[in-house]
Design an enzyme around this catalytic site. Structure first.
Site, mmCIF file in Angstrom:
data_model
loop_
_atom_site.group_PDB
_atom_site.id
_atom_site.type_symbol
_atom_site.label_atom_id
_atom_site.label_comp_id
_atom_site.label_asym_id
_atom_site.label_seq_id
_atom_site.Cartn_x
_atom_site.Cartn_y
_atom_site.Cartn_z
ATOM 1 N N ARG A 1 -1.208 3.999 -1.973
ATOM 2 C CA ARG A 1 -0.192 3.219 -1.237
ATOM 3 C C ARG A 1 -0.630 2.944 0.205
ATOM 4 O O ARG A 1 0.173 3.009 1.138
ATOM 5 C CB ARG A 1 1.178 3.927 -1.233
ATOM 6 C CG ARG A 1 1.738 4.225 -2.597
ATOM 7 C CD ARG A 1 2.126 2.975 -3.372
ATOM 8 N NE ARG A 1 2.595 3.344 -4.697
ATOM 9 C CZ ARG A 1 1.791 3.434 -5.759
ATOM 10 N NH1 ARG A 1 0.498 3.153 -5.665
ATOM 11 N NH2 ARG A 1 2.280 3.767 -6.920
ATOM 12 N N SER B 1 10.618 2.992 -4.923
ATOM 13 C CA SER B 1 10.326 4.403 -4.610
ATOM 14 C C SER B 1 10.388 4.588 -3.099
ATOM 15 O O SER B 1 9.713 3.888 -2.356
ATOM 16 C CB SER B 1 8.928 4.780 -5.097
ATOM 17 O OG SER B 1 8.875 4.631 -6.484
ATOM 18 N N GLU C 1 7.390 5.968 1.536
ATOM 19 C CA GLU C 1 6.563 4.893 0.974
ATOM 20 C C GLU C 1 7.047 3.564 1.547
ATOM 21 O O GLU C 1 6.255 2.669 1.806
ATOM 22 C CB GLU C 1 6.659 4.884 -0.556
ATOM 23 C CG GLU C 1 5.819 3.778 -1.179
ATOM 24 C CD GLU C 1 5.692 3.879 -2.701
ATOM 25 O OE1 GLU C 1 5.605 5.008 -3.227
ATOM 26 O OE2 GLU C 1 5.660 2.827 -3.339
HETATM 27 C C1 LIG Z 1 12.825 -1.951 -7.691
HETATM 28 C C2 LIG Z 1 11.479 -1.778 -7.023
HETATM 29 C C3 LIG Z 1 10.459 -1.115 -7.709
HETATM 30 C C4 LIG Z 1 9.221 -0.910 -7.116
HETATM 31 N N1 LIG Z 1 8.243 -0.287 -7.828
HETATM 32 C C5 LIG Z 1 7.041 -0.069 -7.250
HETATM 33 C C6 LIG Z 1 5.988 0.587 -7.976
HETATM 34 O O1 LIG Z 1 6.129 0.967 -9.136
HETATM 35 N N2 LIG Z 1 4.806 0.783 -7.339
HETATM 36 C C7 LIG Z 1 4.604 0.380 -6.059
HETATM 37 O O2 LIG Z 1 3.502 0.593 -5.548
HETATM 38 N N3 LIG Z 1 5.574 -0.237 -5.355
HETATM 39 C C8 LIG Z 1 6.773 -0.479 -5.931
HETATM 40 N N4 LIG Z 1 7.755 -1.120 -5.216
HETATM 41 C C9 LIG Z 1 7.466 -1.492 -3.844
HETATM 42 C C10 LIG Z 1 6.760 -2.868 -3.770
HETATM 43 O O3 LIG Z 1 5.521 -2.863 -4.414
HETATM 44 C C11 LIG Z 1 6.489 -3.124 -2.341
HETATM 45 O O4 LIG Z 1 7.728 -3.257 -1.765
HETATM 46 C C12 LIG Z 1 5.629 -4.379 -2.177
HETATM 47 O O5 LIG Z 1 4.693 -4.157 -1.162
HETATM 48 C C13 LIG Z 1 6.483 -5.549 -1.846
HETATM 49 O O6 LIG Z 1 5.667 -6.645 -1.513
HETATM 50 P P1 LIG Z 1 6.325 -7.958 -0.979
HETATM 51 O O7 LIG Z 1 5.216 -8.886 -0.699
HETATM 52 O O8 LIG Z 1 7.424 -8.367 -1.907
HETATM 53 O O9 LIG Z 1 7.098 -7.404 0.320
HETATM 54 P P2 LIG Z 1 6.892 -7.651 1.836
HETATM 55 O O10 LIG Z 1 8.030 -6.929 2.469
HETATM 56 O O11 LIG Z 1 6.693 -9.116 2.094
HETATM 57 O O12 LIG Z 1 5.535 -6.915 2.204
HETATM 58 C C14 LIG Z 1 5.398 -5.511 2.203
HETATM 59 C C15 LIG Z 1 4.469 -5.131 3.370
HETATM 60 O O13 LIG Z 1 3.222 -5.808 3.287
HETATM 61 C C16 LIG Z 1 3.004 -6.611 4.431
HETATM 62 N N5 LIG Z 1 2.453 -7.878 3.922
HETATM 63 C C17 LIG Z 1 3.075 -8.781 3.114
HETATM 64 N N6 LIG Z 1 2.255 -9.812 2.843
HETATM 65 C C18 LIG Z 1 1.094 -9.558 3.494
HETATM 66 C C19 LIG Z 1 -0.149 -10.236 3.603
HETATM 67 N N7 LIG Z 1 -0.374 -11.412 3.000
HETATM 68 N N8 LIG Z 1 -1.129 -9.652 4.368
HETATM 69 C C20 LIG Z 1 -0.938 -8.474 4.990
HETATM 70 N N9 LIG Z 1 0.209 -7.784 4.926
HETATM 71 C C21 LIG Z 1 1.211 -8.308 4.188
HETATM 72 C C22 LIG Z 1 4.351 -6.780 5.103
HETATM 73 O O14 LIG Z 1 4.214 -6.957 6.491
HETATM 74 C C23 LIG Z 1 5.016 -5.470 4.755
HETATM 75 O O15 LIG Z 1 4.608 -4.453 5.631
HETATM 76 C C24 LIG Z 1 8.977 -1.370 -5.787
HETATM 77 C C25 LIG Z 1 9.996 -2.043 -5.096
HETATM 78 C C26 LIG Z 1 11.229 -2.256 -5.705
HETATM 79 C C27 LIG Z 1 12.304 -2.987 -4.948
#
Ligand SMILES: Cc1cc2nc3c(=O)[nH]c(=O)nc-3n(C[C@H](O)[C@H](O)[C@H](O)COP(=O)(O)OP(=O)(O)OC[C@H]3O[C@@H](n4cnc5c(N)ncnc54)[C@H](O)[C@@H]3O)c2cc1C
Length: 164
Positions: free
Chosen positions: A38, A87, A157
């Protein structure tokens, strides 16, 4: 954040990552990336713009069977029923966070609108009207009780944004 599940994470499949910072574009092979569970180290302001993934071939039926089984497992174990951020804490020292939280007796514990989910104790859910402060207070209490019970200090996390 190197998302993953069931023993694998996305960066295991990444051959190279392209990022941009200001006007500078950098391509880094996996061996050159500083990453782990992570975690991916990026410099402040560095944004991932593309990734080259290395896949392995296999039987379609076997792959589809695995996908169906994993989705079913996830729906069963993570059906928490209320809004959440996934998580909340990382697994620590080979111990699953949900188990440590359970052993501290916190399944279902509630502060204001924020609650340790009944269905999965590493999910903090909004039971309605939860404030950010409720989540912060609840997560601090979970860390304190787990440390008392197991000696392990949990790490978030999720990333808390906008609160000291
Ligand atoms: C119901 C649920 C289940 C989940 N299950 C899991 C799981 O099984 N395993 C797991 O690992 N995670 C899990 N997650 C967490 C999920 O993987 C993370 O929240 C994921 O990083 C979300 O990515 P995002 O792009 O949607 O979110 P965002 O909020 O857009 O990004 C998350 C982070 O990454 C940064 N970021 C986004 N895009 C970029 C980019 N292009 N370059 C650099 N930094 C960037 C953002 O600034 C932020 O800090 C779960 C979340 C939920 C809600």
């Amino acid at each position: 954040m190197n998302a993953g599940a069931h023993g694998e994470a996305i960066l295991d499949r990444v051959e190279s990552l392209t990022t941009i910072r200001g006007t500078e574009i950098t391509v880094t092979k996996r061996a050159g990336l500083d990453y782990g569970y992570r975690r991916l180290a990026l410099t402040p302001g560095e944004i991932v713009i593309s990734a080259l993934l290395q896949m392995t071939s296999g039987s379609r039926a076997e792959i589809e069977g695995r996908i169906t089984a994993l989705i079913a497992h996830r729906q069963k174990s993570q059906q928490v029923g209320f809004p959440n951020a996934g998580s909340f804490f990382k697994n620590m020292e080979g111990k699953e966070a949900w188990r440590l939280i359970d052993e501290a007796g916190l399944r279902g514990y509630r502060i204001g609108g924020a609650q340790v989910a009944e269905a999965h104790s590493n999910f903090l859910v909004n039971r309605g009207g939860a404030r950010a402060a409720d989540f912060i207070e609840l997560s601090a209490l979970v860390k304190e009780k787990v440390r008392e019970q197991s000696g392990i200090l949990l790490e978030e996390e999720v990333r808390i944004v906008g609160e000291e």
